[in-house]
Design a protein around this motif. Structure first.
Motif, PDB file in Angstrom:
ATOM      1  N   GLN A  80      26.197  18.577   3.441  1.00 28.49           N
ATOM      2  CA  GLN A  80      26.912  17.747   4.398  1.00 28.49           C
ATOM      3  C   GLN A  80      27.525  16.525   3.722  1.00 28.49           C
ATOM      4  O   GLN A  80      26.974  15.998   2.749  1.00 28.49           O
ATOM      5  CB  GLN A  80      25.959  17.285   5.498  1.00 28.49           C
ATOM      6  CG  GLN A  80      25.412  18.423   6.346  1.00 28.49           C
ATOM      7  CD  GLN A  80      24.422  17.927   7.378  1.00 28.49           C
ATOM      8  OE1 GLN A  80      23.617  17.047   7.117  1.00 28.49           O
ATOM      9  NE2 GLN A  80      24.481  18.493   8.572  1.00 28.49           N
ATOM     10  N   ILE A  81      28.645  16.078   4.280  1.00 35.85           N
ATOM     11  CA  ILE A  81      29.346  14.905   3.754  1.00 35.85           C
ATOM     12  C   ILE A  81      29.678  13.965   4.905  1.00 35.85           C
ATOM     13  O   ILE A  81      30.204  14.392   5.942  1.00 35.85           O
ATOM     14  CB  ILE A  81      30.648  15.308   3.026  1.00 35.85           C
ATOM     15  CG1 ILE A  81      30.346  16.279   1.884  1.00 35.85           C
ATOM     16  CG2 ILE A  81      31.367  14.066   2.487  1.00 35.85           C
ATOM     17  CD1 ILE A  81      31.585  16.825   1.198  1.00 35.85           C
ATOM     18  N   ASP A  82      29.373  12.684   4.723  1.00 33.46           N
ATOM     19  CA  ASP A  82      29.715  11.665   5.709  1.00 33.46           C
ATOM     20  C   ASP A  82      31.165  11.229   5.566  1.00 33.46           C
ATOM     21  O   ASP A  82      31.698  11.157   4.452  1.00 33.46           O
ATOM     22  CB  ASP A  82      28.845  10.418   5.519  1.00 33.46           C
ATOM     23  CG  ASP A  82      27.407  10.640   5.932  1.00 33.46           C
ATOM     24  OD1 ASP A  82      27.181  11.118   7.049  1.00 33.46           O
ATOM     25  OD2 ASP A  82      26.508  10.330   5.123  1.00 33.46           O
ATOM     26  N   THR A  83      31.798  10.912   6.691  1.00 23.04           N
ATOM     27  CA  THR A  83      33.068  10.195   6.663  1.00 23.04           C
ATOM     28  C   THR A  83      32.736   8.705   6.570  1.00 23.04           C
ATOM     29  O   THR A  83      31.862   8.214   7.281  1.00 23.04           O
ATOM     30  CB  THR A  83      33.892  10.494   7.921  1.00 23.04           C
ATOM     31  OG1 THR A  83      34.158  11.899   7.950  1.00 23.04           O
ATOM     32  CG2 THR A  83      35.213   9.744   7.907  1.00 23.04           C
ATOM     33  N   THR A 168      37.814   8.004   4.554  1.00 23.25           N
ATOM     34  CA  THR A 168      37.858   9.430   4.237  1.00 23.25           C
ATOM     35  C   THR A 168      36.427   9.866   3.963  1.00 23.25           C
ATOM     36  O   THR A 168      35.477   9.135   4.246  1.00 23.25           O
ATOM     37  CB  THR A 168      38.798   9.720   3.054  1.00 23.25           C
ATOM     38  OG1 THR A 168      39.015  11.133   2.958  1.00 23.25           O
ATOM     39  CG2 THR A 168      38.241   9.198   1.745  1.00 23.25           C
ATOM     40  N   GLN A 169      36.269  11.035   3.386  1.00 18.99           N
ATOM     41  CA  GLN A 169      34.917  11.522   3.144  1.00 18.99           C
ATOM     42  C   GLN A 169      34.312  10.870   1.908  1.00 18.99           C
ATOM     43  O   GLN A 169      34.996  10.552   0.944  1.00 18.99           O
ATOM     44  CB  GLN A 169      34.937  13.045   3.057  1.00 18.99           C
ATOM     45  CG  GLN A 169      35.259  13.626   4.433  1.00 18.99           C
ATOM     46  CD  GLN A 169      35.400  15.112   4.457  1.00 18.99           C
ATOM     47  OE1 GLN A 169      36.095  15.679   3.620  1.00 18.99           O
ATOM     48  NE2 GLN A 169      34.771  15.754   5.409  1.00 18.99           N
ATOM     49  N   ALA A 170      33.004  10.657   1.974  1.00 17.89           N
ATOM     50  CA  ALA A 170      32.314   9.857   0.958  1.00 17.89           C
ATOM     51  C   ALA A 170      32.528  10.386  -0.450  1.00 17.89           C
ATOM     52  O   ALA A 170      32.659   9.605  -1.398  1.00 17.89           O
ATOM     53  CB  ALA A 170      30.821   9.801   1.284  1.00 17.89           C
ATOM     54  N   THR A 171      32.577  11.694  -0.614  1.00 17.94           N
ATOM     55  CA  THR A 171      32.746  12.257  -1.947  1.00 17.94           C
ATOM     56  C   THR A 171      34.075  11.852  -2.573  1.00 17.94           C
ATOM     57  O   THR A 171      34.156  11.631  -3.786  1.00 17.94           O
ATOM     58  CB  THR A 171      32.662  13.793  -1.889  1.00 17.94           C
ATOM     59  OG1 THR A 171      33.536  14.267  -0.862  1.00 17.94           O
ATOM     60  CG2 THR A 171      31.246  14.256  -1.590  1.00 17.94           C
ATOM     61  N   PRO A 187      27.255   4.671  14.719  1.00 13.68           N
ATOM     62  CA  PRO A 187      26.914   5.621  15.773  1.00 13.68           C
ATOM     63  C   PRO A 187      27.989   5.646  16.864  1.00 13.68           C
ATOM     64  O   PRO A 187      28.498   4.609  17.266  1.00 13.68           O
ATOM     65  CB  PRO A 187      25.587   5.073  16.319  1.00 13.68           C
ATOM     66  CG  PRO A 187      24.984   4.335  15.165  1.00 13.68           C
ATOM     67  CD  PRO A 187      26.150   3.724  14.431  1.00 13.68           C
ATOM     68  N   GLY A 188      28.325   6.837  17.293  1.00 18.11           N
ATOM     69  CA  GLY A 188      29.387   7.006  18.275  1.00 18.11           C
ATOM     70  C   GLY A 188      30.733   7.281  17.646  1.00 18.11           C
ATOM     71  O   GLY A 188      31.636   7.799  18.310  1.00 18.11           O
ATOM     72  N   CYS A 189      30.878   6.922  16.368  1.00 19.27           N
ATOM     73  CA  CYS A 189      32.133   7.163  15.632  1.00 19.27           C
ATOM     74  C   CYS A 189      31.885   7.995  14.372  1.00 19.27           C
ATOM     75  O   CYS A 189      32.828   8.312  13.652  1.00 19.27           O
ATOM     76  CB  CYS A 189      32.778   5.836  15.220  1.00 19.27           C
ATOM     77  SG  CYS A 189      33.237   4.756  16.583  1.00 19.27           S
ATOM     78  N   GLU A 190      30.641   8.330  14.098  1.00 18.90           N
ATOM     79  CA  GLU A 190      30.303   8.992  12.845  1.00 18.90           C
ATOM     80  C   GLU A 190      30.808  10.434  12.813  1.00 18.90           C
ATOM     81  O   GLU A 190      31.075  11.034  13.858  1.00 18.90           O
ATOM     82  CB  GLU A 190      28.787   8.976  12.618  1.00 18.90           C
ATOM     83  CG  GLU A 190      28.001   9.940  13.499  1.00 18.90           C
ATOM     84  CD  GLU A 190      27.632   9.359  14.858  1.00 18.90           C
ATOM     85  OE1 GLU A 190      28.339   8.461  15.346  1.00 18.90           O
ATOM     86  OE2 GLU A 190      26.638   9.838  15.438  1.00 18.90           O
ATOM     87  N   LEU A 191      30.937  10.937  11.607  1.00 27.24           N
ATOM     88  CA  LEU A 191      31.260  12.341  11.414  1.00 27.24           C
ATOM     89  C   LEU A 191      30.559  12.823  10.152  1.00 27.24           C
ATOM     90  O   LEU A 191      30.798  12.300   9.063  1.00 27.24           O
ATOM     91  CB  LEU A 191      32.768  12.561  11.275  1.00 27.24           C
ATOM     92  CG  LEU A 191      33.172  14.022  11.009  1.00 27.24           C
ATOM     93  CD1 LEU A 191      32.839  14.907  12.206  1.00 27.24           C
ATOM     94  CD2 LEU A 191      34.652  14.139  10.667  1.00 27.24           C
ATOM     95  N   VAL A 192      29.686  13.797  10.318  1.00 24.13           N
ATOM     96  CA  VAL A 192      29.014  14.449   9.194  1.00 24.13           C
ATOM     97  C   VAL A 192      29.471  15.895   9.193  1.00 24.13           C
ATOM     98  O   VAL A 192      29.302  16.605  10.189  1.00 24.13           O
ATOM     99  CB  VAL A 192      27.484  14.356   9.318  1.00 24.13           C
ATOM    100  CG1 VAL A 192      26.824  15.024   8.118  1.00 24.13           C
ATOM    101  CG2 VAL A 192      27.038  12.897   9.434  1.00 24.13           C
TER     102      VAL A 192
END
Length: 232
Positions: A80-83, A168-171, A187-192
């Protein structure tokens, strides 16, 4: 030297590059990859771009399997990757713990660097979040949209704006010189996003593609995945 062709989301580029030497030592193959917005990579596969392997979001890989472009039995999750948010290396990091914090940070930025808001995972999410926060119209003129996250982050690093920020994505943030990761979305705006690999049905080198998937998803590469920005 024989080549394994890969179509991949930009978020996995650092991981693929980190495994190039190990893959070559194991198989004798080098990797020739196209990396970019996941929607564009999927469309290239649909347009018959030669590829042995795809590394895209889990949803897209499943869709390509339904379209008989990826072999279902080969599909494997990588991680998984976090935005996340990015700032230039010399700028103060921003603290974003709530939606209100994020709204304020984006409203006060004079340039917001993001990937394609129609074809990339992070870019589409940014567009959604701006609507959710009620500031899409307000910040529209400050959005700096690029074909993929890697390009957007390089442009952020070179920006001469006073208070630029990137999302963008953490990577992709970690892989770019001149910028630093400044935390994930609240929280509420996250994307994994789960990234997944699969062998294409037209693969010229399926055995080698299977070997690369084993490297990408292998437990012994956990430290490399964390170092390049995978959350798990």
């Amino acid at each position: 030297m024989t080549t394994l062709n890969i179509l991949s989301g930009g978020a996995a580029q650092g991981l693929v590059h980190g495994l190039t030497d190990a893959f070559k030592a194991q198989t004798g193959f080098r990797i020739d990859g196209q990396f970019g917005a996941v929607g564009i990579m999927a469309d290239r596969l649909r347009a018959s771009t030669p590829a042995d392997l795809v590394v895209l979001t889990r949803t897209l890989v499943a869709r390509l399997a339904d379209e008989h472009l990826v072999t279902s039995a080969s599909i494997a999750d990588i991680g998984q990757i976090d935005t996340a948010l990015a700032v230039r290396s010399g700028d103060p990091k921003v603290t974003v713990k709530t939606e209100a914090d994020l709204r304020e940070v984006l409203r006060t930025a004079d340039a917001i660097f993001v990937p394609d808001t129609k074809a990339s995972t992070a870019g589409m999410h940014v567009a959604k979040v701006l609507d959710q926060l009620g500031i899409a119209y307000e910040v529209a003129s400050r959005l700096k949209i690029y074909p993929n996250g890697a390009t957007a982050m390089r442009e952020l690093a070179a920006s001469t704006a006073q208070r630029p920020i990137g999302c963008t994505q953490a990577t992709e943030i970690i892989a770019t010189d001149g910028i630093v990761l400044s935390g994930t979305l609240p929280p509420g705006c996250e994307l994994v996003t789960m990234y997944t690999a699969g062998i294409t049905t037209r693969a010229a080198h399926p055995a080698e593609a299977r070997a690369l998937i084993a490297l990408l998803a292998g437990a012994d590469q956990g430290e490399l995945r964390r170092r390049v920005g995978f959350a798990g």
